[in-house]
Design a protein around this motif. Structure first.
Motif, PDB file in Angstrom:
ATOM      1  N   ARG A  94       0.808  -1.216   0.000  1.00 19.33           N
ATOM      2  CA  ARG A  94       0.000   0.000   0.000  1.00 19.33           C
ATOM      3  C   ARG A  94       0.850   1.279   0.000  1.00 19.33           C
ATOM      4  NH1 ARG A  94      -5.483   0.042   1.824  1.00 19.33           N
ATOM      5  NH2 ARG A  94      -5.024  -2.084   2.461  1.00 19.33           N
ATOM      6  N   GLY A  95       1.818   1.360   0.903  1.00 22.07           N
ATOM      7  CA  GLY A  95       2.662   2.551   0.966  1.00 22.07           C
ATOM      8  C   GLY A  95       3.510   2.719  -0.284  1.00 22.07           C
ATOM      9  N   TYR A  96       3.974   1.616  -0.827  1.00 19.20           N
ATOM     10  CA  TYR A  96       4.775   1.654  -2.050  1.00 19.20           C
ATOM     11  C   TYR A  96       3.951   2.227  -3.201  1.00 19.20           C
ATOM     12  CZ  TYR A  96       7.906  -0.075  -5.740  1.00 19.20           C
ATOM     13  OH  TYR A  96       8.760  -0.173  -6.810  1.00 19.20           O
ATOM     14  N   ALA A  97       2.679   1.804  -3.290  1.00 17.36           N
ATOM     15  CA  ALA A  97       1.801   2.292  -4.353  1.00 17.36           C
ATOM     16  C   ALA A  97       1.589   3.806  -4.244  1.00 17.36           C
ATOM     17  CB  ALA A  97       0.465   1.562  -4.307  1.00 17.36           C
ATOM     18  N   LEU A  98       1.501   4.314  -3.020  1.00 18.09           N
ATOM     19  CA  LEU A  98       1.316   5.754  -2.833  1.00 18.09           C
ATOM     20  C   LEU A  98       2.570   6.526  -3.226  1.00 18.09           C
ATOM     21  CD1 LEU A  98      -0.578   5.817   0.591  1.00 18.09           C
ATOM     22  CD2 LEU A  98      -1.516   6.419  -1.656  1.00 18.09           C
ATOM     23  N   ARG A  99       3.737   5.978  -2.852  1.00 17.94           N
ATOM     24  CA  ARG A  99       4.997   6.678  -3.124  1.00 17.94           C
ATOM     25  C   ARG A  99       5.396   6.622  -4.592  1.00 17.94           C
ATOM     26  NH1 ARG A  99       6.357   3.629   1.353  1.00 17.94           N
ATOM     27  NH2 ARG A  99       7.690   2.271   0.083  1.00 17.94           N
ATOM     28  N   HIS A 100       4.936   5.585  -5.299  1.00 16.62           N
ATOM     29  CA  HIS A 100       5.416   5.347  -6.671  1.00 16.62           C
ATOM     30  C   HIS A 100       4.271   5.323  -7.680  1.00 16.62           C
ATOM     31  CE1 HIS A 100       9.520   4.445  -5.333  1.00 16.62           C
ATOM     32  NE2 HIS A 100       8.972   3.797  -4.325  1.00 16.62           N
ATOM     33  N   ARG A 101       3.273   6.152  -7.454  1.00 16.55           N
ATOM     34  CA  ARG A 101       2.115   6.148  -8.348  1.00 16.55           C
ATOM     35  C   ARG A 101       2.510   6.451  -9.790  1.00 16.55           C
ATOM     36  NH1 ARG A 101      -3.450   8.310  -6.208  1.00 16.55           N
ATOM     37  NH2 ARG A 101      -3.038   6.379  -5.088  1.00 16.55           N
ATOM     38  N   ARG A 102       3.356   7.458  -9.963  1.00 12.29           N
ATOM     39  CA  ARG A 102       3.744   7.833 -11.325  1.00 12.29           C
ATOM     40  C   ARG A 102       4.518   6.706 -11.990  1.00 12.29           C
ATOM     41  NH1 ARG A 102       6.286  13.651 -12.137  1.00 12.29           N
ATOM     42  NH2 ARG A 102       4.161  14.099 -11.438  1.00 12.29           N
TER      43      ARG A 102
END
Length: 324
Positions: free
Chosen positions: A216-224
């Motif tokens: 979840r946190g990875y998806a937020l940090r690396h959305r682009r």
């Protein structure tokens, strides 16, 4: 190519490398398991398709597909290609790492199969018999759904968990009456007439879905970056459509399948273009419903504990991927 052509090629390569460095040269690692529906990131990596998106794509081989869930649960992976069933399993094993779904990779429309020795006599004949399954959650689910069509349940058979590569030998030696499996493991059994299909996922439309999940946190940090990864995945599909023979030969090599065998294995899979996934991944949409239904079935089968956290859908990377 002449000398001037080589010079132009070198200049273009240097320019592309400069662009990649300028955008930060983000590197994403996608794990691969032996399943045709997971092969398109392998094709993208081998063809260098991510570079056009300003991304570095690495792949990590997992010889045993059943290792994907525990590896993600232990924090060894930030991305994983799994079924929605396995995503729910991660949430139970490691609630703090309960992932979000960012892409629908494929839907199984016949690729997952319950195979039996020739002449077994149909699903009813499995009563009291041993059935080989993988140690992942998909095996019990497929067997349960198959047996339910003839008024039976898991209590009517004996499930025998085993490592995936061993299942075909167990069936051939008569150690089990049937196995729950999928390509490439099922390919040569059916091709050589060593097994017959008693049930497959074409009878479970919309239920067995492979997805790309992220912590979840990875998806937020690396959305682009994830948006670029999704475009890379679609570029791999476009490359396969442009030159099917070359692409299938390349993807089949990892699975120890010829290009023709890879194409046969893919016949039971449905792929959705990114644009069509907008409706599927919307909040409260079909995939959200699938995740809820999977959770309910698993609790009923005793494979998940009531109240286990549920994977959620994050359509942010998809929206990023579809930006002009």
């Amino acid at each position: 190519m002449g000398g001037s052509g080589r010079a132009v090629g070198i200049a273009l390569a240097a320019f592309a490398a400069g662009l990649l460095q300028g955008c930060g040269g983000a590197t994403l690692t996608v794990p691969l398991a032996r399943w045709p529906g997971y092969a398109y990131f392998d094709l993208a990596a081998q063809r260098g398709l991510a570079e056009a998106e300003g991304l570095r794509l690495r792949t990590r081989d997992l010889d045993d597909p059943q290792e994907m869930v525990p590896a993600f649960s232990r924090g060894e992976l930030e991305l994983a290609q799994v079924t929605t069933l396995e995503a729910a399993q991660i949430c139970q094993q490691a609630p703090k790492r309960c992932p979000v779904v960012v892409l629908v990779l494929n839907e199984s429309r016949g690729a997952d199969q319950l195979l039996a020795r020739p002449g077994t006599g149909g699903l009813e004949a499995l009563r009291g018999q041993r059935i080989g399954i993988t140690r992942s959650s998909l095996g019990p689910y497929l067997v349960s759904e198959a047996l339910e069509t003839v008024g039976m349940g898991l209590a009517d058979v004996e499930l025998v968990p085993a490592e995936l590569p061993r299942l075909d030998g167990m069936l051939r030696r008569g150690e089990v009456a049937a196995i729950a499996t999928f390509p490439p493991y099922s390919t040569y059994l059916t091709r050589l007439g060593l097994a017959e299909v008693l049930f497959d996922s074409s009878r479970l439309p919309g239920q067995i879905v492979d997805v790309l999940v992220a912590e979840r946190g990875y998806a937020l940090r690396h959305r682009r970056e994830l948006g670029r990864l999704l475009r890379t995945w679609e570029a791999a599909h476009a490359a396969a459509q442009a030159d099917p023979h070359a692409a299938r030969t390349l993807m089949g090599k990892r699975l120890k399948l010829s290009g023709r065998q890879f194409a046969e294995a893919e016949q039971g899979l449905l792929y959705l273009p990114l644009r069509e996934q907008q409706a599927v991944l919307r909040p409260g949409g079909p995939l959200d419903q699938n995740l809820q239904e999977v959770q309910a079935v698993y609790v009923r089968l005793g494979l998940l504990k009531p109240g286990s956290p549920q994977p959620r859908v994050d359509d942010g990377p998809l929206r990023e991927a579809l930006l002009p």
